[in-house]
Design an enzyme around this catalytic site. Structure first.
Site, PDB file in Angstrom:
ATOM      1  N   CYS A   1       0.618  -1.335   0.149  1.00 39.23           N
ATOM      2  CA  CYS A   1      -0.028  -0.162   0.088  1.00 39.23           C
ATOM      3  C   CYS A   1       0.836   0.960  -0.200  1.00 39.23           C
ATOM      4  O   CYS A   1       0.352   2.386  -0.782  1.00 39.23           O
ATOM      5  CB  CYS A   1      -0.799  -0.077   1.386  1.00 39.23           C
ATOM      6  SG  CYS A   1      -2.217  -0.583   1.417  1.00 39.23           S
TER       7      CYS A   1
ATOM      8  N   HIS B   1      -2.745   6.996   4.220  1.00 35.82           N
ATOM      9  CA  HIS B   1      -3.336   5.787   4.024  1.00 35.82           C
ATOM     10  C   HIS B   1      -4.374   5.538   3.663  1.00 35.82           C
ATOM     11  O   HIS B   1      -5.381   5.581   5.524  1.00 35.82           O
ATOM     12  CB  HIS B   1      -2.497   4.660   3.938  1.00 35.82           C
ATOM     13  CG  HIS B   1      -2.903   3.601   3.415  1.00 35.82           C
ATOM     14  ND1 HIS B   1      -3.152   3.110   1.716  1.00 35.82           N
ATOM     15  CD2 HIS B   1      -3.042   2.293   3.811  1.00 35.82           C
ATOM     16  CE1 HIS B   1      -3.769   1.974   1.705  1.00 35.82           C
ATOM     17  NE2 HIS B   1      -3.453   1.232   2.762  1.00 35.82           N
TER      18      HIS B   1
ATOM     19  N   ASN C   1     -10.383   0.115   1.452  1.00 30.33           N
ATOM     20  CA  ASN C   1      -8.558   0.365   1.005  1.00 30.33           C
ATOM     21  C   ASN C   1      -8.345   0.273  -0.248  1.00 30.33           C
ATOM     22  O   ASN C   1      -8.708  -1.120  -0.599  1.00 30.33           O
ATOM     23  CB  ASN C   1      -8.295  -0.477   2.083  1.00 30.33           C
ATOM     24  CG  ASN C   1      -6.779  -0.458   1.547  1.00 30.33           C
ATOM     25  OD1 ASN C   1      -5.447  -0.018   1.452  1.00 30.33           O
ATOM     26  ND2 ASN C   1      -5.809  -1.417   2.940  1.00 30.33           N
TER      27      ASN C   1
HETATM   28  O1  UT7 Z   1      -3.577  -1.419   3.954  1.00 26.62           O
HETATM   29  C1  UT7 Z   1      -2.619  -2.343   4.197  1.00 26.62           C
HETATM   30  C2  UT7 Z   1      -2.325  -2.035   5.853  1.00 26.62           C
HETATM   31  N1  UT7 Z   1      -4.005  -2.686   6.806  1.00 26.62           N
HETATM   32  C3  UT7 Z   1      -3.756  -2.707   7.655  1.00 26.62           C
HETATM   33  O2  UT7 Z   1      -3.063  -1.655   8.052  1.00 26.62           O
HETATM   34  C4  UT7 Z   1      -5.093  -3.708   8.106  1.00 26.62           C
HETATM   35  C5  UT7 Z   1      -5.157  -3.567   9.723  1.00 26.62           C
HETATM   36  N2  UT7 Z   1      -6.023  -4.193  10.139  1.00 26.62           N
HETATM   37  C6  UT7 Z   1      -7.562  -3.724  10.312  1.00 26.62           C
HETATM   38  O3  UT7 Z   1      -7.809  -3.409   9.335  1.00 26.62           O
HETATM   39  C7  UT7 Z   1      -8.383  -4.810  11.047  1.00 26.62           C
HETATM   40  O4  UT7 Z   1      -7.989  -5.669  12.284  1.00 26.62           O
HETATM   41  C8  UT7 Z   1      -9.605  -5.491  11.022  1.00 26.62           C
HETATM   42  C9  UT7 Z   1     -10.336  -4.830  10.212  1.00 26.62           C
HETATM   43  C10 UT7 Z   1      -9.367  -6.120   9.434  1.00 26.62           C
HETATM   44  C11 UT7 Z   1     -10.333  -6.361  11.694  1.00 26.62           C
HETATM   45  O5  UT7 Z   1     -10.748  -5.679  12.910  1.00 26.62           O
HETATM   46  P1  UT7 Z   1     -10.088  -6.297  13.994  1.00 26.62           P
HETATM   47  O6  UT7 Z   1     -11.109  -5.016  15.486  1.00 26.62           O
HETATM   48  O7  UT7 Z   1      -9.296  -6.110  14.460  1.00 26.62           O
HETATM   49  O8  UT7 Z   1     -11.872  -7.540  13.886  1.00 26.62           O
HETATM   50  P2  UT7 Z   1     -10.155  -8.561  15.045  1.00 26.62           P
HETATM   51  O9  UT7 Z   1     -10.027  -9.100  12.870  1.00 26.62           O
HETATM   52  O10 UT7 Z   1      -9.770  -9.107  15.363  1.00 26.62           O
HETATM   53  O11 UT7 Z   1     -11.572 -10.338  14.125  1.00 26.62           O
HETATM   54  C12 UT7 Z   1     -13.214  -9.525  15.190  1.00 26.62           C
HETATM   55  C13 UT7 Z   1     -14.201 -10.624  15.018  1.00 26.62           C
HETATM   56  C14 UT7 Z   1     -13.485 -12.250  14.965  1.00 26.62           C
HETATM   57  O12 UT7 Z   1     -14.690 -13.070  15.484  1.00 26.62           O
HETATM   58  P3  UT7 Z   1     -14.082 -13.650  16.914  1.00 26.62           P
HETATM   59  O13 UT7 Z   1     -13.081 -14.486  17.271  1.00 26.62           O
HETATM   60  O14 UT7 Z   1     -14.331 -12.509  17.541  1.00 26.62           O
HETATM   61  O15 UT7 Z   1     -15.546 -14.237  17.154  1.00 26.62           O
HETATM   62  C15 UT7 Z   1     -13.119 -12.075  13.362  1.00 26.62           C
HETATM   63  O16 UT7 Z   1     -13.756 -13.466  12.745  1.00 26.62           O
HETATM   64  O17 UT7 Z   1     -14.298  -9.886  13.749  1.00 26.62           O
HETATM   65  C16 UT7 Z   1     -14.600 -10.905  13.122  1.00 26.62           C
HETATM   66  N3  UT7 Z   1     -15.178 -10.525  11.864  1.00 26.62           N
HETATM   67  C17 UT7 Z   1     -16.307 -10.641  11.159  1.00 26.62           C
HETATM   68  N4  UT7 Z   1     -17.308  -9.922  11.490  1.00 26.62           N
HETATM   69  C18 UT7 Z   1     -17.521  -9.806  10.851  1.00 26.62           C
HETATM   70  C19 UT7 Z   1     -14.026 -10.569  10.946  1.00 26.62           C
HETATM   71  N5  UT7 Z   1     -14.533 -10.284   9.919  1.00 26.62           N
HETATM   72  C20 UT7 Z   1     -15.603 -10.219   9.838  1.00 26.62           C
HETATM   73  C21 UT7 Z   1     -16.773  -9.676   9.612  1.00 26.62           C
HETATM   74  N6  UT7 Z   1     -18.091  -9.149   9.664  1.00 26.62           N
HETATM   75  N7  UT7 Z   1     -15.928  -9.388   7.823  1.00 26.62           N
END
Ligand code: UT7
Length: 350
Positions: free
Chosen positions: A134, A275, A305
């Site tokens: 990115c 970004h 993104n």
């Molecule tokens: O551009 C390059 C750089 N990119 C980044 O830096 C991205 C960085 N990361 C992020 O933006 C975030 O970590 C995400 C948006 C990808 C995820 O958000 P999060 O708050 O970190 O969520 P998580 O990965 O900790 O997941 C929390 C929960 C999980 O369920 P459990 O294990 O708590 O039951 C996931 O399975 O949310 C669940 N989950 C979803 N639920 C509904 C993950 N994706 C989804 C979804 N819809 N799309």
């Protein structure tokens, strides 16, 4: 010899200030695909909800390109470039360099930049891509800006362009809800005034590559509602939560270094254009830099993104909305796969 190039002496041998040549942004442009894919539509593709996506990322919808609409990476890039060239009043045939930041070129080779060169009939320009996740746009900006500073190049086109939809695993809800397609471009010309790209600071750490990469381990299917002609044998894999924490610290640290390099602080910045990976990342970085959110440009709700394309699209929208005036300090900050990150301090010219 080098010293005599950098320090300017008059006939009498008296010392004069060194003449610094920098790249100045004289035009911006962006192009996004027509097709809007909303969070509501994604609810029919994976187990997700509009509420989750908005709350965790700030994304409401994104744009998805299609071959049928002539929306390949280089099509989007060339279209954005024409708008930037028109704004800057720079004919394409005067370009010396075209650099595209992308991880989704039309083909593995030749570069997307060579297709753009052909489309623009910019026959004098050397053209190549930069792969830095990115961060591709800021890496490309650094290359072109340095070429202008050394005098090896006068007019340069710097582009960020992506079709992430073609490498998205549409069964993986943790990534497919985040990504979108688009392109943005800036035109650079040389300046010896006090404006322009003051400096670009970059960082990389390959030891964290597994936090975000393209894999060919499995195939994936494209949902019927999307008109993407052909999938690529790669798709994105991401460890979002760990990446989130690295993103906040890398972005804030490099931004502080870049500002301190010019004796500036967050309060001197008229607009930060980050970004657009996640609204919560942007908010956390702005807070660390003491930059209020009304001085931070965001359009992640509309486009998600778009990787290398996100900064030049946002910069173009901010510019066309009249948010940037001559003399304003603008801070560009980025983070992505590699890991890679960077920050540019720009004194705006308009
Ligand atoms: O551009 C390059 C750089 N990119 C980044 O830096 C991205 C960085 N990361 C992020 O933006 C975030 O970590 C995400 C948006 C990808 C995820 O958000 P999060 O708050 O970190 O969520 P998580 O990965 O900790 O997941 C929390 C929960 C999980 O369920 P459990 O294990 O708590 O039951 C996931 O399975 O949310 C669940 N989950 C979803 N639920 C509904 C993950 N994706 C989804 C979804 N819809 N799309």
């Amino acid at each position: 010899m080098l010293f005599s190039l950098l320090i300017n002496f008059s006939n009498k041998g008296a010392y004069k200030e060194p003449i610094m040549i920098k790249g100045r942004i004289v035009g911006t442009g962006s192009t996004i695909p027509k097709r809007i894919l909303t969070n509501k539509e994604l609810e029919n593709i994976v187990d997700t909800s509009d509420e989750w996506i908005m709350r965790r990322t700030g994304i409401k919808e994104r744009r998805i390109s299609s071959d049928g609409q002539r929306e390949e990476t280089s099509d989007l890039a060339a279209s954005a470039s024409l708008k930037a060239l028109e704004m800057g009043g720079i004919p394409a045939e005067t370009l010396d360099m075209i650099v595209v930041g992308t991880v989704t070129p039309d083909r593995q080779f030749p570069s997307a930049a060579c297709f753009v060169q052909k489309a623009l009939k910019a026959s004098k320009a050397v053209a190549f891509d930069v792969s830095a996740g990115c961060s591709g746009f800021l890496y490309a900006l650094s290359v072109a800006g340095n070429a202008i500073s050394t005098g090896s190049c006068k007019n340069a086109l710097v582009i960020g362009a992506e079709r992430l939809s073609t490498i998205t695993n549409w069964k993986d809800r943790s990534t497919c809800v985040l990504l979108g397609d688009g392109a943005g471009a800036v035109v650079l010309t040389p300046t010896t005034d006090h404006d322009g790209i003051l400096s670009t600071h970059l960082g990389s750490d390959g030891s964290y590559w597994k936090l975000l990469y393209a894999s060919s381990e499995e195939t994936y299917e494209i949902p019927e509602i999307l008109d993407i002609a052909e999938g690529k044998p790669f798709y994105i894999k991401m460890e979002g939560n760990r990446l989130f924490k690295k993103a906040v610290s890398c972005l804030a640290d490099i931004a502080v270094s870049a500002l301190e390099h010019h004796d500036l602080s967050g309060s001197d910045i008229k607009l930060m254009v980050p970004h657009q990976a996640n609204l919560r990342i942007i908010q956390a970085v702005a807070e660390k830099l003491s930059i209020p959110m009304d001085k931070v440009y965001t359009n992640i709700h509309k486009y998600g993104n778009t990787s290398s394309a996100s900064i030049p699209i946002a910069l173009d929208e901010a510019n066309r909305e009249g948010l940037l005036k001559a003399g304003d300090y603008v801070l560009l900050v980025t983070f992505g796969a590699g890991l890679t990150w960077g920050a540019s301090v720009v004194k705006w010219y308009s």
